[in-house]
Motif scaffolding. Sequence first.
Motif, mmCIF file in Angstrom:
data_model
loop_
_atom_site.group_PDB
_atom_site.id
_atom_site.type_symbol
_atom_site.label_atom_id
_atom_site.label_comp_id
_atom_site.label_asym_id
_atom_site.label_seq_id
_atom_site.Cartn_x
_atom_site.Cartn_y
_atom_site.Cartn_z
ATOM 1 N N SER A 195 1.463 44.865 44.372
ATOM 2 C CA SER A 195 1.905 45.932 45.276
ATOM 3 C C SER A 195 3.422 46.040 45.213
ATOM 4 C CB SER A 195 1.486 45.621 46.707
ATOM 5 O OG SER A 195 2.069 44.412 47.141
ATOM 6 N N HIS A 196 3.946 47.206 45.591
ATOM 7 C CA HIS A 196 5.409 47.289 45.680
ATOM 8 C C HIS A 196 5.885 46.556 46.935
ATOM 9 C CE1 HIS A 196 9.432 48.428 45.090
ATOM 10 N NE2 HIS A 196 9.496 49.121 46.204
ATOM 11 N N HIS A 197 5.294 46.862 48.062
ATOM 12 C CA HIS A 197 5.705 46.188 49.305
ATOM 13 C C HIS A 197 4.945 44.872 49.467
ATOM 14 C CE1 HIS A 197 6.754 50.409 50.891
ATOM 15 N NE2 HIS A 197 7.865 49.797 50.547
ATOM 16 N N PRO A 198 5.673 43.802 49.792
ATOM 17 C CA PRO A 198 4.966 42.538 50.058
ATOM 18 C C PRO A 198 4.130 42.673 51.326
ATOM 19 C CG PRO A 198 7.377 42.240 50.097
ATOM 20 C CD PRO A 198 7.120 43.700 50.009
ATOM 21 N N CYS A 252 6.805 42.622 43.657
ATOM 22 C CA CYS A 252 8.140 42.418 43.062
ATOM 23 C C CYS A 252 9.222 42.897 44.034
ATOM 24 C CB CYS A 252 8.305 43.200 41.770
ATOM 25 S SG CYS A 252 6.859 43.328 40.746
ATOM 26 N N HIS A 253 8.942 43.979 44.721
ATOM 27 C CA HIS A 253 9.790 44.595 45.735
ATOM 28 C C HIS A 253 11.272 44.652 45.374
ATOM 29 C CE1 HIS A 253 11.092 45.271 50.102
ATOM 30 N NE2 HIS A 253 10.538 46.367 49.632
ATOM 31 N N THR A 254 12.140 43.877 46.071
ATOM 32 C CA THR A 254 13.591 44.026 45.904
ATOM 33 C C THR A 254 14.017 43.779 44.455
ATOM 34 O OG1 THR A 254 13.623 43.014 48.075
ATOM 35 C CG2 THR A 254 15.741 43.509 47.107
ATOM 36 N N THR A 295 15.612 54.587 46.155
ATOM 37 C CA THR A 295 14.218 54.611 46.611
ATOM 38 C C THR A 295 14.071 53.763 47.882
ATOM 39 O OG1 THR A 295 13.733 52.765 45.142
ATOM 40 C CG2 THR A 295 13.243 54.975 44.313
ATOM 41 N N GLY A 296 13.054 54.088 48.669
ATOM 42 C CA GLY A 296 12.799 53.340 49.900
ATOM 43 C C GLY A 296 13.816 53.670 50.982
ATOM 44 N N ALA A 297 14.028 52.712 51.880
ATOM 45 C CA ALA A 297 14.946 52.932 53.003
ATOM 46 C C ALA A 297 16.381 52.742 52.530
ATOM 47 C CB ALA A 297 14.610 51.956 54.129
ATOM 48 N N GLY A 300 10.930 60.858 52.225
ATOM 49 C CA GLY A 300 9.809 60.036 52.707
ATOM 50 C C GLY A 300 9.767 58.712 51.959
ATOM 51 N N HIS A 301 9.470 57.658 52.689
ATOM 52 C CA HIS A 301 9.494 56.315 52.102
ATOM 53 C C HIS A 301 8.444 56.172 50.986
ATOM 54 C CE1 HIS A 301 10.568 51.934 53.047
ATOM 55 N NE2 HIS A 301 9.839 51.918 51.948
ATOM 56 N N PHE A 302 7.213 56.496 51.318
ATOM 57 C CA PHE A 302 6.125 56.366 50.337
ATOM 58 C C PHE A 302 6.390 57.273 49.127
ATOM 59 C CE2 PHE A 302 2.089 57.679 48.505
ATOM 60 C CZ PHE A 302 1.382 56.493 48.387
ATOM 61 N N SER A 317 9.095 58.319 47.888
ATOM 62 C CA SER A 317 10.167 57.846 46.993
ATOM 63 C C SER A 317 9.746 56.613 46.202
ATOM 64 C CB SER A 317 11.437 57.539 47.801
ATOM 65 O OG SER A 317 11.318 56.311 48.490
ATOM 66 N N GLU A 318 8.703 55.919 46.653
ATOM 67 C CA GLU A 318 8.335 54.653 45.994
ATOM 68 C C GLU A 318 6.980 54.685 45.296
ATOM 69 O OE1 GLU A 318 9.168 51.599 49.042
ATOM 70 O OE2 GLU A 318 11.029 51.339 47.946
ATOM 71 N N TYR A 319 6.339 55.833 45.305
ATOM 72 C CA TYR A 319 5.043 55.921 44.632
ATOM 73 C C TYR A 319 5.206 55.651 43.124
ATOM 74 C CZ TYR A 319 0.360 57.391 43.472
ATOM 75 O OH TYR A 319 -0.935 57.399 43.004
HETATM 76 ZN ZN LIG Z 1 9.796 50.433 50.532
#
Ligand SMILES: [Zn+2]
Length: 227
Positions: free
Chosen positions: A28-31, A63-65, A146-148, A187-189, A191-193
């Motif tokens: 997943s992108h977000h943990p 992996c996120h950050t 991307t994201g916040a 939008g958060h999602f 930008s990160e899709y």
């Molecule tokens: Zn995010």
Amino acid sequence: MESALLCVDITEAVLDEAIKLGAGLIISHHPIIFHPLRHITGGTYIERVVARAITCGIALYACHTNLDSAPDGMSRRLGNLLGLRNVILLGNPSPCDPRAGSGVLGELPEPMQLHEFLRHVKKILGAEVIKYSGGGKKVRKVAVCTGAGASMAGDARRSGADVFVSSEFRYNDFLDAAGGMAIADVGHFESEYCAIDLVYDIITKKIPTFALHKSVESVNPVNYITA
Ligand SMILES: [Zn+2]
């Protein structure tokens, strides 16, 4: 492990999908565990997903950050999707790798009116709405995080960007943008899709024969009423 499932967030629906597909790993992108869990009693969806993943022997990885700040990471991917050229790093580079850091700055091939640019972004991202402020002149230099990414607005302004594309801006950020560098909250999602395709491309390049699934259950938790 025979296959892995790629998603933005691990929800119960995504876990069901992994079980159905027989995937032994969800990337997943977000943990899913962002704050340490004190107990796993099933009181929240996070606890339920973690408990069921353990029971079913499914590994969860994010992996996120690292993916955000990798040299060919999330913001560069989004910048490429938007058609930016001459893309460079927006913020301070990582002390470990001068090519790594948060956000990117690039140029559109031709200057565009802000509205025209935002409609282009909306279409590329499949976004239902884009909240924006500022502008008035044509845009050419585009900052992306991307994201916040609201905390990168100062870097974007100093870089000379005409518009900053990110998400999770506060009301005051929109006030600050009036008359200056435009901000666009996509939008958060939304930008990160692109994380799903980015990880897909990285893994298939390294291990072409490994079975990867792009989740169809990985959907935006935020809904909009538009009509
Ligand atoms: Zn995010």
